[in-house]
Design an enzyme around this catalytic site. Structure first.
Site, PDB file in Angstrom:
ATOM      1  N   ASP A  26     -61.022  56.429  -7.650  1.00  0.00           N
ATOM      2  CA  ASP A  26     -61.299  56.323  -6.230  1.00  0.00           C
ATOM      3  C   ASP A  26     -62.484  57.241  -5.914  1.00  0.00           C
ATOM      4  O   ASP A  26     -62.810  58.143  -6.704  1.00  0.00           O
ATOM      5  CB  ASP A  26     -60.059  56.735  -5.431  1.00  0.00           C
ATOM      6  CG  ASP A  26     -60.249  56.566  -3.943  1.00  0.00           C
ATOM      7  OD1 ASP A  26     -60.765  55.518  -3.526  1.00  0.00           O
ATOM      8  OD2 ASP A  26     -59.903  57.500  -3.199  1.00  0.00           O
ATOM      9  N   ASP A  28     -63.760  58.403  -2.125  1.00  0.00           N
ATOM     10  CA  ASP A  28     -63.521  59.346  -1.033  1.00  0.00           C
ATOM     11  C   ASP A  28     -62.297  60.200  -1.327  1.00  0.00           C
ATOM     12  O   ASP A  28     -61.194  59.677  -1.521  1.00  0.00           O
ATOM     13  CB  ASP A  28     -63.301  58.588   0.284  1.00  0.00           C
ATOM     14  CG  ASP A  28     -64.571  57.930   0.788  1.00  0.00           C
ATOM     15  OD1 ASP A  28     -65.607  58.601   0.812  1.00  0.00           O
ATOM     16  OD2 ASP A  28     -64.513  56.742   1.160  1.00  0.00           O
ATOM     17  N   ASP A 225     -56.433  59.993  -4.728  1.00  0.00           N
ATOM     18  CA  ASP A 225     -55.885  61.056  -3.880  1.00  0.00           C
ATOM     19  C   ASP A 225     -54.881  60.527  -2.868  1.00  0.00           C
ATOM     20  O   ASP A 225     -54.256  61.313  -2.164  1.00  0.00           O
ATOM     21  CB  ASP A 225     -57.013  61.772  -3.140  1.00  0.00           C
ATOM     22  CG  ASP A 225     -57.629  60.896  -2.054  1.00  0.00           C
ATOM     23  OD1 ASP A 225     -58.031  59.751  -2.366  1.00  0.00           O
ATOM     24  OD2 ASP A 225     -57.708  61.337  -0.888  1.00  0.00           O
TER      25      ASP A 225
END
Length: 342
Positions: A26, A28, A225
């Site tokens: 991922d 961001d 995250d």
């Protein structure tokens, strides 16, 4: 799909960059935040790449094109080609192309990433509900997307056109904090029309399918995250995952995670790719990792010992997830997390 319920983070005797052939990262909250590289990300990814791990960047953000994302990563010091970037815009464009005629017009509510992805699939982006589209697609359009675009989508969806969404993340991290994501914009159209979109992005199967098709990964490791997109997406795809604590997930959310949100591994940041992972073992009526032992009491999680805070968190995960089983843990972990500084 039947999967065993994960009750503790797993250990690994080898660095994760050796145990897996491809990292599905991922962006961001993992590689960058607010456009700036997260601490240790650039160096960690460079070492993982040098050791032979293929790096692919998988994002629910449909605004930017793969070329733009690759250029940004390269500027940050992470050499990346457009073919190493997979976006929810690409996943939703494939989903649409499987349901409408070649060359069909599609009303776009979003940014350039969606338009490029649709053209890649042989579809024609249009801007108005009066342009005779056969479908509507909605993706994150950035802070400058005007309210009138949501009205345009609503007009078309109310006429019965099939409605697609790149993803439904309610929030997106920015350099100034947490901002509304595409999911918030999708809610606007849902409220206006009462309709439900077909969704392509993480954690749903179309995104995993797109990622595997484009990367050819055989032993992928999802790195993210967010529990409800990255980790749940790995769960749905039946692949392993690494949660890093550089984004939106904190210790309390992790301890309360239901089975589909429990990662295989937990680490502070992307340095976790370069190391083995400590084993969590049973210790009497609790669980031990490093110098810590965690137990589940009647009302709260208890922690004794000393050592690396992340080891304590891993032990707490085992106690919480085992106590919760197929549910989300409701035990109070605040005092234990405070002791760890988490």
């Amino acid at each position: 799909m039947t999967q065993s319920v994960r009750t503790r983070p797993e250990g690994s005797g080898r660095p994760l960059s050796e145990a897996y052939d491809t990292a599905l990262l991922d962006l961001d909250g993992v590689v960058y935040a607010g456009g700036e590289a997260i601490a240790h990300a650039v160096d960690s990814l460079a070492v993982a790449r040098e050791e032979g791990m293929h790096l692919a960047y998988v994002t629910n953000n449909a605004l930017r094109t793969p070329d733009t994302v690759a250029g940004h990563l390269t500027e940050l010091g992470i050499p990346t080609g457009a073919g190493d970037v997979i976006t929810s815009a690409q996943a939703v464009a494939r989903l649409i192309s499987e349901q409408v005629p070649a060359g069909a017009k599609v009303l776009v509510i979003g940014g350039e990433g969606l338009r490029v992805a649709l053209r890649e699939r042989g579809l024609t982006p249009v801007e108005s509900a009066d342009d005779d589209p056969v479908a509507v697609v909605q993706g994150y359009g950035g802070p400058d997307l005007t309210w009138g675009r949501f009205a345009e989508a609503s007009y078309a969806v109310a006429r019965g056109l099939p409605w697609f969404a790149s993803n439904t993340d309610l929030t997106i991290p920015s350099g100034r904090g947490i901002a509304p994501g595409n999911g918030a914009a999708v809610e606007v159209v849902r409220i206006a029309t009462g309709a439900e979109p077909q969704v392509a992005g993480k954690p749903l199967p179309p995104m995993h399918k797109e990622t595997i098709l484009r990367t050819g990964a055989e032993r992928p490791l999802v790195v993210g995250d967010r529990l409800d997109t990255d980790i749940e997406g790995a769960f749905n795809g039946e692949v392993d995952s690494l949660l890093v604590l550089t984004g939106v997930t904190d210790g309390a959310l992790l301890l309360a995670a239901p089975p589909q949100h429990r990662p295989t591994y937990v680490d502070a940041d992307l340095r976790g790719l370069l190391t083995g992972q400590p084993e969590v073992t049973e210790a009497g009526d609790g669980f031990r990792c490093g110098g810590w032992t965690a137990t589940a009491g009647a009302e709260r999680l208890e922690l004794t010992g000393d050592g690396e805070p992340l080891d304590g968190l891993r032990a707490l995960c085992a106690a919480a997830w085992t106590a919760a089983g197929e549910s989300a843990c409701a035990l109070d972990g605040g005092k234990a997390l405070a002791r760890l500084g988490l």
